[in-house]
Scaffold this motif. Structure first.
Motif, PDB file in Angstrom:
ATOM      1  N   TRP A  11      17.373   3.405 -17.372  1.00 45.66           N
ATOM      2  CA  TRP A  11      17.061   2.311 -16.460  1.00 45.66           C
ATOM      3  C   TRP A  11      16.483   2.843 -15.152  1.00 45.66           C
ATOM      4  O   TRP A  11      15.536   2.271 -14.596  1.00 45.66           O
ATOM      5  CB  TRP A  11      18.318   1.492 -16.175  1.00 45.66           C
ATOM      6  N   LEU A  12      17.038   3.943 -14.670  1.00 50.00           N
ATOM      7  CA  LEU A  12      16.531   4.524 -13.424  1.00 50.00           C
ATOM      8  C   LEU A  12      15.059   4.898 -13.566  1.00 50.00           C
ATOM      9  O   LEU A  12      14.236   4.591 -12.691  1.00 50.00           O
ATOM     10  CB  LEU A  12      17.376   5.751 -13.052  1.00 50.00           C
ATOM     11  N   ASN A  13      14.727   5.573 -14.660  1.00 51.07           N
ATOM     12  CA  ASN A  13      13.338   5.980 -14.878  1.00 51.07           C
ATOM     13  C   ASN A  13      12.402   4.777 -15.011  1.00 51.07           C
ATOM     14  O   ASN A  13      11.283   4.785 -14.502  1.00 51.07           O
ATOM     15  CB  ASN A  13      13.233   6.858 -16.128  1.00 51.07           C
ATOM     16  N   LYS A  14      12.873   3.739 -15.691  1.00 53.07           N
ATOM     17  CA  LYS A  14      12.064   2.537 -15.853  1.00 53.07           C
ATOM     18  C   LYS A  14      11.805   1.879 -14.496  1.00 53.07           C
ATOM     19  O   LYS A  14      10.667   1.514 -14.167  1.00 53.07           O
ATOM     20  CB  LYS A  14      12.763   1.548 -16.793  1.00 53.07           C
ATOM     21  N   PHE A  15      12.863   1.729 -13.701  1.00 56.35           N
ATOM     22  CA  PHE A  15      12.706   1.118 -12.385  1.00 56.35           C
ATOM     23  C   PHE A  15      11.814   1.962 -11.470  1.00 56.35           C
ATOM     24  O   PHE A  15      11.013   1.427 -10.700  1.00 56.35           O
ATOM     25  CB  PHE A  15      14.078   0.918 -11.726  1.00 56.35           C
ATOM     26  N   ARG A  16      11.952   3.284 -11.583  1.00 58.82           N
ATOM     27  CA  ARG A  16      11.109   4.162 -10.748  1.00 58.82           C
ATOM     28  C   ARG A  16       9.635   3.983 -11.117  1.00 58.82           C
ATOM     29  O   ARG A  16       8.766   3.957 -10.237  1.00 58.82           O
ATOM     30  CB  ARG A  16      11.500   5.629 -10.940  1.00 58.82           C
ATOM     31  N   ASP A  17       9.342   3.887 -12.394  1.00 57.84           N
ATOM     32  CA  ASP A  17       7.954   3.693 -12.823  1.00 57.84           C
ATOM     33  C   ASP A  17       7.396   2.378 -12.277  1.00 57.84           C
ATOM     34  O   ASP A  17       6.256   2.334 -11.794  1.00 57.84           O
ATOM     35  CB  ASP A  17       7.862   3.693 -14.352  1.00 57.84           C
ATOM     36  N   TYR A  18       8.186   1.317 -12.341  1.00 59.81           N
ATOM     37  CA  TYR A  18       7.742   0.031 -11.811  1.00 59.81           C
ATOM     38  C   TYR A  18       7.531   0.097 -10.305  1.00 59.81           C
ATOM     39  O   TYR A  18       6.537  -0.421  -9.776  1.00 59.81           O
ATOM     40  CB  TYR A  18       8.768  -1.058 -12.134  1.00 59.81           C
ATOM     41  N   ALA A  19       8.465   0.734  -9.603  1.00 59.82           N
ATOM     42  CA  ALA A  19       8.366   0.825  -8.150  1.00 59.82           C
ATOM     43  C   ALA A  19       7.169   1.682  -7.741  1.00 59.82           C
ATOM     44  O   ALA A  19       6.428   1.333  -6.813  1.00 59.82           O
ATOM     45  CB  ALA A  19       9.651   1.406  -7.566  1.00 59.82           C
ATOM     46  N   ASP A  20       6.967   2.800  -8.447  1.00 59.37           N
ATOM     47  CA  ASP A  20       5.851   3.688  -8.112  1.00 59.37           C
ATOM     48  C   ASP A  20       4.507   2.989  -8.272  1.00 59.37           C
ATOM     49  O   ASP A  20       3.577   3.210  -7.492  1.00 59.37           O
ATOM     50  CB  ASP A  20       5.877   4.937  -8.997  1.00 59.37           C
ATOM     51  N   GLU A  21       4.401   2.156  -9.302  1.00 64.50           N
ATOM     52  CA  GLU A  21       3.152   1.434  -9.534  1.00 64.50           C
ATOM     53  C   GLU A  21       2.806   0.550  -8.336  1.00 64.50           C
ATOM     54  O   GLU A  21       1.650   0.481  -7.922  1.00 64.50           O
ATOM     55  CB  GLU A  21       3.273   0.583 -10.794  1.00 64.50           C
ATOM     56  N   GLU A  22       3.823  -0.096  -7.768  1.00 67.93           N
ATOM     57  CA  GLU A  22       3.568  -0.942  -6.601  1.00 67.93           C
ATOM     58  C   GLU A  22       3.336  -0.112  -5.355  1.00 67.93           C
ATOM     59  O   GLU A  22       2.461  -0.423  -4.547  1.00 67.93           O
ATOM     60  CB  GLU A  22       4.755  -1.887  -6.365  1.00 67.93           C
ATOM     61  N   PHE A  23       4.096   0.974  -5.200  1.00 68.63           N
ATOM     62  CA  PHE A  23       3.960   1.800  -4.009  1.00 68.63           C
ATOM     63  C   PHE A  23       2.611   2.500  -3.945  1.00 68.63           C
ATOM     64  O   PHE A  23       2.072   2.752  -2.874  1.00 68.63           O
ATOM     65  CB  PHE A  23       5.086   2.830  -3.947  1.00 68.63           C
ATOM     66  N   ARG A  24       2.063   2.833  -5.121  1.00 68.54           N
ATOM     67  CA  ARG A  24       0.750   3.486  -5.129  1.00 68.54           C
ATOM     68  C   ARG A  24      -0.325   2.560  -4.592  1.00 68.54           C
ATOM     69  O   ARG A  24      -1.341   2.999  -4.080  1.00 68.54           O
ATOM     70  CB  ARG A  24       0.400   3.933  -6.557  1.00 68.54           C
ATOM     71  N   ASN A  25      -0.095   1.253  -4.729  1.00 71.34           N
ATOM     72  CA  ASN A  25      -1.056   0.275  -4.228  1.00 71.34           C
ATOM     73  C   ASN A  25      -0.748  -0.178  -2.797  1.00 71.34           C
ATOM     74  O   ASN A  25      -1.456  -1.020  -2.252  1.00 71.34           O
ATOM     75  CB  ASN A  25      -1.069  -0.950  -5.150  1.00 71.34           C
ATOM     76  N   SER A  26       0.330   0.357  -2.225  1.00 73.88           N
ATOM     77  CA  SER A  26       0.699  -0.026  -0.861  1.00 73.88           C
ATOM     78  C   SER A  26      -0.010   0.862   0.154  1.00 73.88           C
ATOM     79  O   SER A  26      -0.643   1.860  -0.191  1.00 73.88           O
ATOM     80  CB  SER A  26       2.211   0.075  -0.678  1.00 73.88           C
ATOM     81  N   SER A  27       0.091   0.508   1.417  1.00 76.96           N
ATOM     82  CA  SER A  27      -0.558   1.265   2.478  1.00 76.96           C
ATOM     83  C   SER A  27       0.150   2.598   2.684  1.00 76.96           C
ATOM     84  O   SER A  27       1.375   2.686   2.543  1.00 76.96           O
ATOM     85  CB  SER A  27      -0.533   0.465   3.782  1.00 76.96           C
ATOM     86  N   PRO A  28      -0.600   3.650   3.032  1.00 83.38           N
ATOM     87  CA  PRO A  28       0.030   4.955   3.304  1.00 83.38           C
ATOM     88  C   PRO A  28       0.830   4.878   4.595  1.00 83.38           C
ATOM     89  O   PRO A  28       0.656   3.957   5.401  1.00 83.38           O
ATOM     90  CB  PRO A  28      -1.172   5.896   3.438  1.00 83.38           C
ATOM     91  N   PRO A  29       1.738   5.825   4.833  1.00 84.89           N
ATOM     92  CA  PRO A  29       2.531   5.794   6.060  1.00 84.89           C
ATOM     93  C   PRO A  29       1.659   5.997   7.298  1.00 84.89           C
ATOM     94  O   PRO A  29       0.604   6.644   7.240  1.00 84.89           O
ATOM     95  CB  PRO A  29       3.511   6.958   5.874  1.00 84.89           C
ATOM     96  N   ASP A  30       2.083   5.413   8.410  1.00 85.39           N
ATOM     97  CA  ASP A  30       1.428   5.661   9.693  1.00 85.39           C
ATOM     98  C   ASP A  30       1.982   6.957  10.264  1.00 85.39           C
ATOM     99  O   ASP A  30       3.205   7.155  10.304  1.00 85.39           O
ATOM    100  CB  ASP A  30       1.701   4.518  10.672  1.00 85.39           C
ATOM    101  N   VAL A  31       1.095   7.834  10.707  1.00 87.47           N
ATOM    102  CA  VAL A  31       1.507   9.128  11.241  1.00 87.47           C
ATOM    103  C   VAL A  31       0.974   9.270  12.664  1.00 87.47           C
ATOM    104  O   VAL A  31      -0.211   9.050  12.920  1.00 87.47           O
ATOM    105  CB  VAL A  31       0.989  10.287  10.357  1.00 87.47           C
ATOM    106  N   HIS A  32       1.852   9.627  13.584  1.00 83.81           N
ATOM    107  CA  HIS A  32       1.487   9.758  14.985  1.00 83.81           C
ATOM    108  C   HIS A  32       2.024  11.073  15.546  1.00 83.81           C
ATOM    109  O   HIS A  32       3.058  11.574  15.095  1.00 83.81           O
ATOM    110  CB  HIS A  32       2.057   8.596  15.818  1.00 83.81           C
ATOM    111  N   VAL A  33       1.316  11.614  16.529  1.00 85.69           N
ATOM    112  CA  VAL A  33       1.760  12.816  17.225  1.00 85.69           C
ATOM    113  C   VAL A  33       1.873  12.495  18.708  1.00 85.69           C
ATOM    114  O   VAL A  33       0.956  11.921  19.292  1.00 85.69           O
ATOM    115  CB  VAL A  33       0.773  13.995  17.022  1.00 85.69           C
TER     116      VAL A  33
END
Length: 320
Positions: free
Chosen positions: A199-221
């Protein structure tokens, strides 16, 4: 040519020894846990229910249930999209059954411990698993199945020995009863090591699919005068708005990561919108002309995010 290759290999080994494996080679750690909480009596407070249950994937809530609504519902968009309706129907029936079980057993424990029914008591159950993933290889790390009563450890399952452990005398009758049913312990061990991991692997695959389509993190210095030494500057890298808690952030000098023991880190902290943030800082000399940058890597990013110390850096005169 041979000398050049040997030199590169030696340099790579030095990096491993000093800084550890690069992000792409580090093992990812993931977890899936379910937490059930039952109160001995209702509490007249908003948002506090006599029975609640939730699923947590990498410490993020993915589903919930409470005694008032009595329905298992998704709390992540991808869970709602990916899981079929019968999953939620069966989950609702399972949570209702567990709610009844908890209500009965809270009363049993109160009588066993001679606790007053006028006082509030809490019975909790947490079970799930953790894995380590490196590339396509998934390795079971550990499984947890444990009960607590009024915040104290009451009973837990020893996955290696396939038996229950009772840290208090009041839990001994339950331990003996459950250990005398070998098929129950076999099922518990099998769930923790196999079904939970699936179940963990299945949920991770589903979550990764959505996260790959999400915005990258904002990075500031950022940079500001050091409070401890006015001749130095405090350089800070901030990454925020990311979903993956395995995000890697470091400060580099001449494109080489600074040792972690030279950096101050806040660790990974939650934002208000269920994303996370992390911040690391280091003190540098005022007259230093070194090439500093902030380096952020994440497995859902095609390439790392690099924000250089220089024109893109904000000089902060006050406190951030």
């Amino acid at each position: 040519m041979k000398t050049s290759v040997a030199t590169k290999i030696f340099a790579l080994l030095c990096v491993f020894l000093l800084y550890g494996a690069p992000p792409s080679l580090q093992a990812e750690k993931h977890s899936l846990y379910y937490i059930y909480t039952a109160l001995s009596k209702p509490v007249d407070l908003p948002g506090i229910y006599q029975f609640t249950a939730m699923g947590l994937l990498d410490d993020r809530e993915i589903d919930s249930y409470n005694s008032e609504e009595q329905k298992k519902i998704p709390t992540q968009h991808w869970m709602k999209e990916k899981m079929q309706e019968d999953y939620w129907e069966k989950g609702t029936q399972s949570r209702k059954s567990k709610e009844q079980w908890f209500n009965v057993n809270v009363d049993i424990l109160m009588k066993r411990m001679r606790h007053s029914e006028s006082d509030l008591h809490v019975l909790q159950w947490r079970h799930g698993c953790e894995i380590e993933k490196q590339g396509d290889e998934v390795k079971f790390s550990k499984g947890i199945d444990e009960y607590s009563y009024d915040g104290e450890n009451f009973l837990s399952f020893d996955d290696k020995e396939s038996q229950w452990v009772a840290p208090v005398d009041a839990a001994l009758p339950t331990k003996r009863k459950w250990d005398n049913v070998p098929i129950l312990n076999q099922y518990t061990k099998g769930y923790l090591e196999k079904e939970c991991v699936d179940w963990l692997n299945k949920f991770r695959d589903y979550a990764d699919e959505e996260f790959r389509n999400s915005s990258p993190p904002d990075v500031h210095v950022f940079a500001k005068r050091s409070f401890r030494d006015k001749t130095k500057w405090r350089l800070t890298c901030l990454a925020t708005g990311f979903y993956h808690k395995d995000t890697f952030l470091t400060i580099r000098k001449y494109r080489s990561p600074l040792p972690e023991d030279e950096l101050e880190s806040t660790g990974i902290r939650p934002n208000h919108d269920e994303t996370f943030q992390m911040k690391k800082s280091v003190e540098i000399n005022e007259d230093e002309k070194a090439d500093f940058d902030c380096f952020v890597a994440q497995r859902t990013l095609k390439e790392p995010i690099i924000v250089r110390w220089g024109r893109q850096t904000k000089i902060i005169k006050g406190v951030i």
